[in-house]
Design an enzyme around this catalytic site. Structure first.
Site, mmCIF file in Angstrom:
data_model
loop_
_atom_site.group_PDB
_atom_site.id
_atom_site.type_symbol
_atom_site.label_atom_id
_atom_site.label_comp_id
_atom_site.label_asym_id
_atom_site.label_seq_id
_atom_site.Cartn_x
_atom_site.Cartn_y
_atom_site.Cartn_z
ATOM 1 N N HIS A 90 -43.095 24.942 4.576
ATOM 2 C CA HIS A 90 -42.813 26.344 4.244
ATOM 3 C C HIS A 90 -43.336 27.241 5.374
ATOM 4 O O HIS A 90 -44.384 26.965 5.943
ATOM 5 C CB HIS A 90 -43.460 26.706 2.911
ATOM 6 C CG HIS A 90 -43.003 28.042 2.412
ATOM 7 N ND1 HIS A 90 -43.514 29.219 2.900
ATOM 8 C CD2 HIS A 90 -42.035 28.381 1.524
ATOM 9 C CE1 HIS A 90 -42.888 30.225 2.317
ATOM 10 N NE2 HIS A 90 -41.993 29.746 1.481
ATOM 11 N N GLU A 158 -34.760 28.878 5.162
ATOM 12 C CA GLU A 158 -35.515 30.081 4.828
ATOM 13 C C GLU A 158 -35.756 30.884 6.107
ATOM 14 O O GLU A 158 -36.781 30.688 6.775
ATOM 15 C CB GLU A 158 -36.853 29.697 4.193
ATOM 16 C CG GLU A 158 -36.701 28.965 2.886
ATOM 17 C CD GLU A 158 -37.816 29.337 1.923
ATOM 18 O OE1 GLU A 158 -37.509 29.701 0.790
ATOM 19 O OE2 GLU A 158 -38.994 29.278 2.315
ATOM 20 N N SER A 209 -35.953 36.262 -0.404
ATOM 21 C CA SER A 209 -35.600 37.479 -1.145
ATOM 22 C C SER A 209 -34.390 37.314 -2.065
ATOM 23 O O SER A 209 -33.596 38.245 -2.215
ATOM 24 C CB SER A 209 -35.385 38.649 -0.186
ATOM 25 O OG SER A 209 -36.556 38.872 0.584
ATOM 26 N N GLY A 231 -40.792 35.501 -5.107
ATOM 27 C CA GLY A 231 -41.182 36.628 -5.951
ATOM 28 C C GLY A 231 -40.418 36.733 -7.266
ATOM 29 O O GLY A 231 -41.012 36.988 -8.324
HETATM 30 P P1 PGA Z 1 -39.215 35.191 -1.689
HETATM 31 O O1 PGA Z 1 -39.883 33.804 -1.239
HETATM 32 O O2 PGA Z 1 -38.119 34.832 -2.643
HETATM 33 O O3 PGA Z 1 -40.327 35.966 -2.352
HETATM 34 O O4 PGA Z 1 -38.706 35.834 -0.457
HETATM 35 C C1 PGA Z 1 -39.082 32.683 -0.979
HETATM 36 C C2 PGA Z 1 -39.945 31.590 -0.415
HETATM 37 O O5 PGA Z 1 -40.890 31.896 0.329
HETATM 38 O O6 PGA Z 1 -39.722 30.400 -0.704
#
Ligand code: PGA
Length: 247
Positions: A90, A158, A209, A231
């Site tokens: 990650h 990501e 996001s 989130g």
């Molecule tokens: P996010 O995080 O949906 O809050 O942007 C996604 C992730 O880090 O896996």
């Protein structure tokens, strides 16, 4: 068609009580989805014996097998509490905890030795994107992670700039569908070549996001096999809304 993965990444949030409340409130009525929750380590054992409509993932794993590694959690320990998937690489771990390509690779090997499916995160930074290096970065991360690997993995695209964590103070913005489609096709091609399978056989999830508002546009793209949700996964109701957007 294979079911799409919706993987909740709770990161370092919640308590034993909130995890159990989530398990109680969360139901999946969409047969096109496999729901998975990557909970913090301390909640996994309780969730493993709770009534729940999701599978369990870990957010990390030790690159070592067992022994004198104070503070680490092994793949064997994860297997022991029913973990089926393990997130590795990650961008928060790459950025804050020195998770190098070599560590990512070693963690994949550890997980697969225990029949836990790795969820390998790759993605370019804002700076790399500006310089037109997206494909080069994705190629190099995928090749370094998967070289010598023959068993199935899941990849999560990501883009670092699209993860809410790295957009502090702003309204989080996901990547545009066209960018996502292009990156996923590229990742599938590169990973398929390294793994020796057809590109279409490599599941690639999008993360960054994802919310109930944009899930429809993202999750129904051809090359998007699901999402890693940060989130917006903390509340059962919000994750359920995202799941309903898979058609
Ligand atoms: P996010 O995080 O949906 O809050 O942007 C996604 C992730 O880090 O896996």
């Amino acid at each position: 068609m294979a079911r799409k993965f919706i993987i909740a990444n709770w990161k370092m949030n919640g308590t034993h009580a909130t995890a159990l409340a989530f398990a109680r409130d969360f139901t999946v009525t969409n047969k096109k989805v496999r729901a998975v929750v990557a909970a913090p380590y301390t909640m996994l054992a309780a969730l493993s014996v709770a009534d729940r409509e999701f599978e369990l993932a870990a957010q990390n794993v030790s690159e070592y097998e067992d022994g004198a590694y104070t503070g680490e959690i092994s793949a064997t320990m994860l297997k022991d509490v029913g973990v089926r998937y393990g997130i590795v690489g990650h961008s928060e771990r790459r950025a804050y905890f020195d998770e190098t390509d070599k560590r990512v690779h070693d963690k994949i090997v550890r997980l697969q030795a225990k029949k836990i499916t790795p969820v390998v995160c790759v993605g370019e930074t804002a700076d790399q994107r500006r310089k037109g290096e997206t494909n080069r970065v994705l190629t190099s991360q995928v090749q370094a992670a998967l070289r010598g690997i023959t068993r199935p993995v899941i990849i999560a695209y990501e883009p670092v700039w699209a993860i809410s964590t790295f957009q502090k103070g702003k309204q989080p913005q996901a990547a545009q569908p066209a960018d996502i489609a292009r990156a996923h096709a590229h990742i599938k091609r590169v990973a398929g070549t390294v793994l020796g399978v057809a590109a279409t056989r490599v599941p690639v999830l999008y993360g960054g996001s994802v919310t109930p508002d944009n899930a429809d546009l993202i999750l129904n793209l051809d090359d998007v096999d699901g999402a890693l949700v940060g989130g917006a996964s903390l509340k059962a109701s919000s994750l359920m809304q995202i799941i309903h957007k898979v058609y």
